[in-house]
Design a protein around this motif. Structure first.
Motif, PDB file in Angstrom:
ATOM      1  N   ILE A   1      35.159  22.950  16.613  1.00 36.52           N
ATOM      2  CA  ILE A   1      35.096  22.012  17.746  1.00 36.52           C
ATOM      3  C   ILE A   1      35.297  22.743  19.065  1.00 36.52           C
ATOM      4  O   ILE A   1      34.554  22.530  20.023  1.00 36.52           O
ATOM      5  N   ILE A   2      36.291  23.628  19.112  1.00 31.19           N
ATOM      6  CA  ILE A   2      36.543  24.384  20.343  1.00 31.19           C
ATOM      7  C   ILE A   2      35.381  25.332  20.616  1.00 31.19           C
ATOM      8  O   ILE A   2      34.948  25.495  21.759  1.00 31.19           O
ATOM      9  N   ARG A   3      34.843  25.971  19.558  1.00 30.39           N
ATOM     10  CA  ARG A   3      33.703  26.876  19.722  1.00 30.39           C
ATOM     11  C   ARG A   3      32.499  26.132  20.290  1.00 30.39           C
ATOM     12  O   ARG A   3      31.839  26.608  21.219  1.00 30.39           O
ATOM     13  N   MET A   4      32.202  24.941  19.757  1.00 26.82           N
ATOM     14  CA  MET A   4      31.061  24.161  20.274  1.00 26.82           C
ATOM     15  C   MET A   4      31.272  23.805  21.742  1.00 26.82           C
ATOM     16  O   MET A   4      30.338  23.868  22.534  1.00 26.82           O
ATOM     17  N   SER A   5      32.478  23.438  22.095  1.00 27.11           N
ATOM     18  CA  SER A   5      32.785  23.097  23.477  1.00 27.11           C
ATOM     19  C   SER A   5      32.597  24.305  24.389  1.00 27.11           C
ATOM     20  O   SER A   5      32.032  24.194  25.482  1.00 27.11           O
ATOM     21  N   ALA A   6      33.069  25.470  23.943  1.00 25.34           N
ATOM     22  CA  ALA A   6      32.921  26.690  24.742  1.00 25.34           C
ATOM     23  C   ALA A   6      31.453  27.090  24.867  1.00 25.34           C
ATOM     24  O   ALA A   6      31.005  27.513  25.943  1.00 25.34           O
ATOM     25  N   VAL A   7      30.692  26.950  23.789  1.00 22.97           N
ATOM     26  CA  VAL A   7      29.253  27.246  23.841  1.00 22.97           C
ATOM     27  C   VAL A   7      28.566  26.301  24.827  1.00 22.97           C
ATOM     28  O   VAL A   7      27.744  26.730  25.641  1.00 22.97           O
ATOM     29  N   ASP A   8      28.909  25.019  24.774  1.00 25.71           N
ATOM     30  CA  ASP A   8      28.346  24.058  25.736  1.00 25.71           C
ATOM     31  C   ASP A   8      28.676  24.445  27.163  1.00 25.71           C
ATOM     32  O   ASP A   8      27.834  24.344  28.062  1.00 25.71           O
ATOM     33  N   LEU A   9      29.909  24.896  27.394  1.00 27.75           N
ATOM     34  CA  LEU A   9      30.329  25.329  28.725  1.00 27.75           C
ATOM     35  C   LEU A   9      29.473  26.504  29.198  1.00 27.75           C
ATOM     36  O   LEU A   9      28.979  26.515  30.330  1.00 27.75           O
ATOM     37  N   VAL A  10      29.285  27.488  28.328  1.00 25.92           N
ATOM     38  CA  VAL A  10      28.484  28.671  28.654  1.00 25.92           C
ATOM     39  C   VAL A  10      27.034  28.269  28.966  1.00 25.92           C
ATOM     40  O   VAL A  10      26.449  28.707  29.962  1.00 25.92           O
ATOM     41  N   LEU A  11      26.463  27.414  28.121  1.00 28.91           N
ATOM     42  CA  LEU A  11      25.081  26.972  28.326  1.00 28.91           C
ATOM     43  C   LEU A  11      24.941  26.171  29.617  1.00 28.91           C
ATOM     44  O   LEU A  11      23.983  26.365  30.379  1.00 28.91           O
ATOM     45  N   SER A  12      25.902  25.281  29.886  1.00 29.74           N
ATOM     46  CA  SER A  12      25.809  24.452  31.091  1.00 29.74           C
ATOM     47  C   SER A  12      25.975  25.285  32.362  1.00 29.74           C
ATOM     48  O   SER A  12      25.522  24.882  33.435  1.00 29.74           O
ATOM     49  N   ALA A  13      26.607  26.464  32.239  1.00 30.29           N
ATOM     50  CA  ALA A  13      26.750  27.358  33.387  1.00 30.29           C
ATOM     51  C   ALA A  13      25.503  28.217  33.584  1.00 30.29           C
ATOM     52  O   ALA A  13      25.442  29.017  34.525  1.00 30.29           O
ATOM     53  N   GLY A  14      24.522  28.067  32.695  1.00 31.98           N
ATOM     54  CA  GLY A  14      23.255  28.766  32.869  1.00 31.98           C
ATOM     55  C   GLY A  14      23.124  30.079  32.130  1.00 31.98           C
ATOM     56  O   GLY A  14      22.214  30.854  32.386  1.00 31.98           O
TER      57      GLY A  14
ATOM     58  N   LEU B   1      23.045  32.363  28.329  1.00 29.00           N
ATOM     59  CA  LEU B   1      22.667  32.255  26.925  1.00 29.00           C
ATOM     60  C   LEU B   1      23.933  32.419  26.099  1.00 29.00           C
ATOM     61  O   LEU B   1      24.801  33.219  26.441  1.00 29.00           O
ATOM     62  N   ALA B   2      24.061  31.683  25.011  1.00 28.53           N
ATOM     63  CA  ALA B   2      25.278  31.717  24.198  1.00 28.53           C
ATOM     64  C   ALA B   2      24.992  32.129  22.768  1.00 28.53           C
ATOM     65  O   ALA B   2      24.025  31.676  22.165  1.00 28.53           O
ATOM     66  N   LEU B   3      25.855  32.979  22.249  1.00 31.69           N
ATOM     67  CA  LEU B   3      25.895  33.326  20.835  1.00 31.69           C
ATOM     68  C   LEU B   3      27.271  32.884  20.352  1.00 31.69           C
ATOM     69  O   LEU B   3      28.194  32.738  21.151  1.00 31.69           O
ATOM     70  N   GLU B   4      27.430  32.704  19.049  1.00 28.87           N
ATOM     71  CA  GLU B   4      28.739  32.289  18.566  1.00 28.87           C
ATOM     72  C   GLU B   4      29.110  32.982  17.283  1.00 28.87           C
ATOM     73  O   GLU B   4      28.253  33.327  16.478  1.00 28.87           O
ATOM     74  N   ALA B   5      30.436  33.209  17.155  1.00 30.12           N
ATOM     75  CA  ALA B   5      30.999  33.806  15.950  1.00 30.12           C
ATOM     76  C   ALA B   5      32.307  33.092  15.650  1.00 30.12           C
ATOM     77  O   ALA B   5      33.019  32.684  16.560  1.00 30.12           O
ATOM     78  N   SER B   6      32.612  32.963  14.354  1.00 35.25           N
ATOM     79  CA  SER B   6      33.828  32.264  13.958  1.00 35.25           C
ATOM     80  C   SER B   6      34.968  33.216  13.608  1.00 35.25           C
ATOM     81  O   SER B   6      36.056  32.769  13.262  1.00 35.25           O
ATOM     82  N   SER B   7      34.716  34.520  13.699  1.00 34.86           N
ATOM     83  CA  SER B   7      35.756  35.515  13.415  1.00 34.86           C
ATOM     84  C   SER B   7      35.438  36.807  14.162  1.00 34.86           C
ATOM     85  O   SER B   7      34.295  37.017  14.605  1.00 34.86           O
ATOM     86  N   ALA B   8      36.447  37.654  14.268  1.00 34.38           N
ATOM     87  CA  ALA B   8      36.242  38.953  14.915  1.00 34.38           C
ATOM     88  C   ALA B   8      35.233  39.786  14.139  1.00 34.38           C
ATOM     89  O   ALA B   8      34.381  40.464  14.720  1.00 34.38           O
ATOM     90  N   GLU B   9      35.322  39.725  12.805  1.00 36.59           N
ATOM     91  CA  GLU B   9      34.390  40.499  11.976  1.00 36.59           C
ATOM     92  C   GLU B   9      32.952  40.056  12.215  1.00 36.59           C
ATOM     93  O   GLU B   9      32.038  40.895  12.315  1.00 36.59           O
ATOM     94  N   GLU B  10      32.726  38.749  12.313  1.00 39.22           N
ATOM     95  CA  GLU B  10      31.381  38.246  12.608  1.00 39.22           C
ATOM     96  C   GLU B  10      30.937  38.688  14.001  1.00 39.22           C
ATOM     97  O   GLU B  10      29.781  39.064  14.213  1.00 39.22           O
ATOM     98  N   ALA B  11      31.860  38.680  14.950  1.00 37.85           N
ATOM     99  CA  ALA B  11      31.529  39.118  16.312  1.00 37.85           C
ATOM    100  C   ALA B  11      31.098  40.583  16.322  1.00 37.85           C
ATOM    101  O   ALA B  11      30.118  40.943  16.981  1.00 37.85           O
ATOM    102  N   VAL B  12      31.801  41.422  15.585  1.00 39.46           N
ATOM    103  CA  VAL B  12      31.449  42.843  15.513  1.00 39.46           C
ATOM    104  C   VAL B  12      30.059  43.007  14.905  1.00 39.46           C
ATOM    105  O   VAL B  12      29.244  43.799  15.399  1.00 39.46           O
TER     106      VAL B  12
END
Length: 125
Positions: free
Chosen positions: A16-29, A31-42
């Motif tokens: 839920i928090i990730r979706m909200s943050a992605v929406d914030l990034v997109l609404s600011a103009g 592009l957004a990518l998302e990861a649910s863990s540090a390992e996924e981010a790497v």
């Protein structure tokens, strides 16, 4: 630094928090990518060369929290800008890599988008 819109990777284990943050990034103009863990981010950072900024939570499951992730990113991908947020820990920015920004949760959306803009423009203040 940009080839068009900046690419921001949101790293947050709470969907839920990730979706909200992605929406914030997109609404600011951006592009957004998302990861649910540090390992996924790497894995994402290893597979892409266009990530300009990582916006990560501190507390996450797995072997690496957001603080360790931010230091790892700074060492491995020095140009990537960093924003770290936490609802449980209050951190001095001195605990984070130089040029990183810290926000406690719940954060103000405008403060986050302002920090993103400043970091991407090269202004760490």
């Amino acid at each position: 630094m940009f080839r068009g819109k900046a690419v921001i990777l949101v790293v947050e284990d709470s969907a839920i928090i990730r979706m909200s943050a992605v929406d914030l990034v997109l609404s600011a103009g951006y592009l957004a990518l998302e990861a649910s863990s540090a390992e996924e981010a790497v894995r994402i950072l290893e597979s892409r060369t266009d990530v300009d900024l990582v916006f990560t939570d501190v507390q996450m499951p797995g072997t690496m929290d957001g603080i360790r992730l931010s230091h790892y990113i700074r060492e491995r991908w020095p140009p990537v800008r960093l924003i770290v947020a936490s609802g449980k820990a209050m951190l001095a920015e001195s605990h984070l890599p130089e040029g990183s920004r810290f926000f406690s949760k719940p954060y103000n959306d405008h403060a986050i988008t302002d920090a993103i803009g400043r970091l991407l423009s090269g202004d760490a203040g």
